[in-house]
Design a protein around this motif. Structure first.
Motif, PDB file in Angstrom:
ATOM      1  N   TRP A 180       0.829  -1.201   0.000  1.00 15.38           N
ATOM      2  CA  TRP A 180       0.000   0.000   0.000  1.00 15.38           C
ATOM      3  C   TRP A 180       0.869   1.258   0.000  1.00 15.38           C
ATOM      4  CZ3 TRP A 180      -1.917  -4.361   2.604  1.00 15.38           C
ATOM      5  CH2 TRP A 180      -3.167  -4.810   2.161  1.00 15.38           C
ATOM      6  N   VAL A 181       2.025   1.189   0.644  1.00 17.20           N
ATOM      7  CA  VAL A 181       2.959   2.316   0.627  1.00 17.20           C
ATOM      8  C   VAL A 181       3.451   2.575  -0.793  1.00 17.20           C
ATOM      9  CG1 VAL A 181       5.254   3.083   1.372  1.00 17.20           C
ATOM     10  CG2 VAL A 181       3.691   2.052   3.027  1.00 17.20           C
ATOM     11  N   ALA A 182       3.824   1.518  -1.503  1.00 17.45           N
ATOM     12  CA  ALA A 182       4.295   1.674  -2.881  1.00 17.45           C
ATOM     13  C   ALA A 182       3.204   2.258  -3.778  1.00 17.45           C
ATOM     14  CB  ALA A 182       4.765   0.325  -3.428  1.00 17.45           C
ATOM     15  N   LYS A 183       1.954   1.919  -3.485  1.00 18.87           N
ATOM     16  CA  LYS A 183       0.839   2.457  -4.257  1.00 18.87           C
ATOM     17  C   LYS A 183       0.600   3.929  -3.915  1.00 18.87           C
ATOM     18  CE  LYS A 183      -4.069   1.485  -5.255  1.00 18.87           C
ATOM     19  NZ  LYS A 183      -3.972   0.950  -6.616  1.00 18.87           N
ATOM     20  N   GLU A 184       0.545   4.234  -2.624  1.00 21.22           N
ATOM     21  CA  GLU A 184       0.248   5.593  -2.174  1.00 21.22           C
ATOM     22  C   GLU A 184       1.366   6.571  -2.540  1.00 21.22           C
ATOM     23  OE1 GLU A 184      -1.841   8.670   0.052  1.00 21.22           O
ATOM     24  OE2 GLU A 184      -2.394   6.823  -0.992  1.00 21.22           O
ATOM     25  N   LYS A 185       2.607   6.140  -2.435  1.00 25.15           N
ATOM     26  CA  LYS A 185       3.742   7.012  -2.698  1.00 25.15           C
ATOM     27  C   LYS A 185       4.055   7.157  -4.190  1.00 25.15           C
ATOM     28  CE  LYS A 185       4.827   8.342   1.423  1.00 25.15           C
ATOM     29  NZ  LYS A 185       4.818   9.778   1.778  1.00 25.15           N
ATOM     30  N   GLY A 186       3.341   6.430  -5.023  1.00 29.61           N
ATOM     31  CA  GLY A 186       3.535   6.557  -6.462  1.00 29.61           C
ATOM     32  C   GLY A 186       4.660   5.722  -7.032  1.00 29.61           C
ATOM     33  N   PHE A 187       5.219   4.814  -6.212  1.00 31.58           N
ATOM     34  CA  PHE A 187       6.309   3.979  -6.717  1.00 31.58           C
ATOM     35  C   PHE A 187       5.816   3.045  -7.819  1.00 31.58           C
ATOM     36  CE2 PHE A 187       7.999   4.281  -2.103  1.00 31.58           C
ATOM     37  CZ  PHE A 187       8.518   5.545  -2.357  1.00 31.58           C
ATOM     38  N   PHE A 188       4.631   2.479  -7.644  1.00 31.83           N
ATOM     39  CA  PHE A 188       4.063   1.616  -8.681  1.00 31.83           C
ATOM     40  C   PHE A 188       3.721   2.426  -9.931  1.00 31.83           C
ATOM     41  CE2 PHE A 188       2.450  -1.597  -5.315  1.00 31.83           C
ATOM     42  CZ  PHE A 188       3.568  -2.386  -5.482  1.00 31.83           C
ATOM     43  N   LYS A 189       3.141   3.582  -9.735  1.00 28.34           N
ATOM     44  CA  LYS A 189       2.768   4.430 -10.872  1.00 28.34           C
ATOM     45  C   LYS A 189       3.999   4.845 -11.668  1.00 28.34           C
ATOM     46  CE  LYS A 189       0.319   8.690 -12.093  1.00 28.34           C
ATOM     47  NZ  LYS A 189      -0.411   9.877 -11.573  1.00 28.34           N
ATOM     48  N   ASP A 190       5.054   5.233 -10.962  1.00 28.38           N
ATOM     49  CA  ASP A 190       6.285   5.623 -11.643  1.00 28.38           C
ATOM     50  C   ASP A 190       6.872   4.469 -12.449  1.00 28.38           C
ATOM     51  OD1 ASP A 190       6.056   8.136 -10.548  1.00 28.38           O
ATOM     52  OD2 ASP A 190       7.517   7.777  -8.935  1.00 28.38           O
ATOM     53  N   ALA A 191       6.597   3.252 -12.009  1.00 26.49           N
ATOM     54  CA  ALA A 191       7.090   2.068 -12.725  1.00 26.49           C
ATOM     55  C   ALA A 191       6.173   1.661 -13.868  1.00 26.49           C
ATOM     56  CB  ALA A 191       7.257   0.905 -11.748  1.00 26.49           C
TER      57      ALA A 191
ATOM     58  N   PHE B 220       2.610   1.079 -13.460  1.00 26.33           N
ATOM     59  CA  PHE B 220       1.569   0.141 -13.050  1.00 26.33           C
ATOM     60  C   PHE B 220       0.408   0.802 -12.316  1.00 26.33           C
ATOM     61  CE2 PHE B 220       5.548  -2.464 -12.802  1.00 26.33           C
ATOM     62  CZ  PHE B 220       5.278  -3.272 -13.892  1.00 26.33           C
ATOM     63  N   ASP B 221      -0.767   0.278 -12.567  1.00 27.21           N
ATOM     64  CA  ASP B 221      -1.960   0.542 -11.760  1.00 27.21           C
ATOM     65  C   ASP B 221      -2.232  -0.772 -11.032  1.00 27.21           C
ATOM     66  OD1 ASP B 221      -4.370   1.128 -10.612  1.00 27.21           O
ATOM     67  OD2 ASP B 221      -5.503   1.261 -12.496  1.00 27.21           O
ATOM     68  N   VAL B 222      -1.875  -0.834  -9.753  1.00 26.96           N
ATOM     69  CA  VAL B 222      -1.878  -2.106  -9.027  1.00 26.96           C
ATOM     70  C   VAL B 222      -3.140  -2.264  -8.186  1.00 26.96           C
ATOM     71  CG1 VAL B 222      -0.644  -3.550  -7.374  1.00 26.96           C
ATOM     72  CG2 VAL B 222       0.644  -2.094  -8.953  1.00 26.96           C
ATOM     73  N   ASP B 223      -3.830  -3.371  -8.409  1.00 23.89           N
ATOM     74  CA  ASP B 223      -4.964  -3.765  -7.576  1.00 23.89           C
ATOM     75  C   ASP B 223      -4.414  -4.679  -6.489  1.00 23.89           C
ATOM     76  OD1 ASP B 223      -7.427  -4.474  -6.499  1.00 23.89           O
ATOM     77  OD2 ASP B 223      -7.798  -6.023  -8.024  1.00 23.89           O
ATOM     78  N   ILE B 224      -4.418  -4.207  -5.249  1.00 22.29           N
ATOM     79  CA  ILE B 224      -3.892  -4.994  -4.131  1.00 22.29           C
ATOM     80  C   ILE B 224      -5.027  -5.795  -3.514  1.00 22.29           C
ATOM     81  CG2 ILE B 224      -2.720  -4.931  -1.902  1.00 22.29           C
ATOM     82  CD1 ILE B 224      -1.557  -2.215  -2.738  1.00 22.29           C
TER      83      ILE B 224
END
Length: 340
Positions: free
Chosen positions: A58-69, A71-75
């Motif tokens: 959830w941290v990677a999603k909230e902080k934009g780490f997934f987006k920067d990579a 991805f739109d991640v469904d956890i």
């Protein structure tokens, strides 16, 4: 006339640049970051529910780490090794966290084979014996003649015979009580069992429920080569799009590092998405897992040492937990996080 030609040429050049820019910013999801273009939708499954140990997603999603990579991640909340591997096998998830020892065992048994671990969340197994201090159990041999409750079909149940053998007592002289994992702490609090074989990160939760001091006997004292939770991906995805896997792993490890550095904020972020996840309990879990997640011998966070994986397989096979034949390359891809 000359000025008109120059104006027309400038207009045509601008149109070409705009078109080229639009093409370069498009994203088919196969490579590149997520600063522009459409994000690749993927599903990630936590190891088990929404607990502090899984907050890094959830941290990677909230902080934009997934987006920067890119991805739109469904956890989605996981429910243990078997269910998570089932979701990987069926294509319902592209990435999942799970206990590595449990995953090794099912791979060794030939039940699930189309997956590889790509990063380690915990460098040591989190499985442990826990009991309240008033039971008088302070060392492994004290379990003889006692009742030990454990999650039915869990890795903690699976590993108990190996732990007993290495700790020097006969596991057949211990009564194993398989139950639903969610019932463990209440059983201990009510003294309906003498001890638990469970995950040591729930120590704070057990102390809260039992209102007593808790004694922890880590399996890693004897099974030192076993990893804890890892992130896995389908081997077919690794073969077809290694760049996508690399980008996800890097983003997840950024989330993990941020979580270890900022436990309170990480717990609050998870609570934002999963309100049933209590912040104090999550903070306690994150702090407890820090020494288990920290890199070993200066290696990068998440690195998996191939020799250790080989030794973990040997330990599981040598203690009769699974048959021989499994090799490290069948359960892990070591290329995503080099030692340095």
């Amino acid at each position: 006339m000359y000025r008109g030609s120059r104006a027309l040429a400038a207009t045509l050049l601008a149109a070409v640049l705009v078109t080229a820019s639009a093409c370069s910013s498009s994203d088919d999801g196969s490579s590149g970051g997520g600063a522009s273009g459409e994000l690749k939708k993927i599903t990630y499954v936590t190891a088990f529910g929404a607990l502090g140990r899984d907050s890094f997603a959830w941290v990677a999603k909230e902080k934009g780490f997934f987006k920067d990579a890119g991805f739109d991640v469904d956890i989605q909340k996981g429910a243990g090794t078997t269910q998570n591997l089932s979701m990987i096998k069926s294509g319902q998830a592209q990435f999942a966290a799970m206990d590595f020892s449990g995953a090794e065992v099912v791979a060794g048994q030939g039940k699930f084979t189309d997956w590889r671990a790509v990063a380690a969340v915990h460098q040591r197994t989190l499985v442990a014996i826990m009991t309240t201090k008033d039971t008088g159990i302070s060392k492994p041999a004290d379990l003889v003649g006692k009742k030990v409750a454990t999650g039915k079909g869990s890795v903690s149940e699976l590993l108990f015979p190996a732990y007993a053998k290495l700790a020097g007592f006969d596991n057949k002289k211990v009564t194993i009580q398989p139950v639903q994992a969610t019932a463990l702490n209440q059983l201990m609090a009510k003294r309906q069992t003498d001890a638990l074989s469970t995950f040591l990160l729930s120590k704070n939760a057990l102390e809260t429920v039992a209102k007593k001091d808790v004694v922890v006997l880590p399996y890693s004292d004897f099974l030192s080569d076993l990893f804890g939770n890892v992130i896995v991906a389908p081997s077919s995805l690794i073969a077809s799009d290694k760049d996508q896997v690399k980008r996800f792993v890097d983003a997840a490890m950024k989330g993990l590092q941020y979580t270890l550095d900022h436990p309170e904020e990480a717990a609050q972020i998870m609570n934002k998405f999963e309100q049933a996840s209590a912040v104090p309990a999550a903070v306690a879990e994150i702090n407890a897992m820090k020494p288990y997640s920290s890199s070993v011998n200066g290696a990068a966070l998440g690195h998996m040492d191939q020799d250790r994986v080989a030794r973990s397989i040997a330990a599981l096979q040598g203690n009769g937990v699974m048959p021989t034949g499994l090799t490290p390359d069948k359960v892990a891809d070591f290329s995503f996080i080099p030692a340095s």
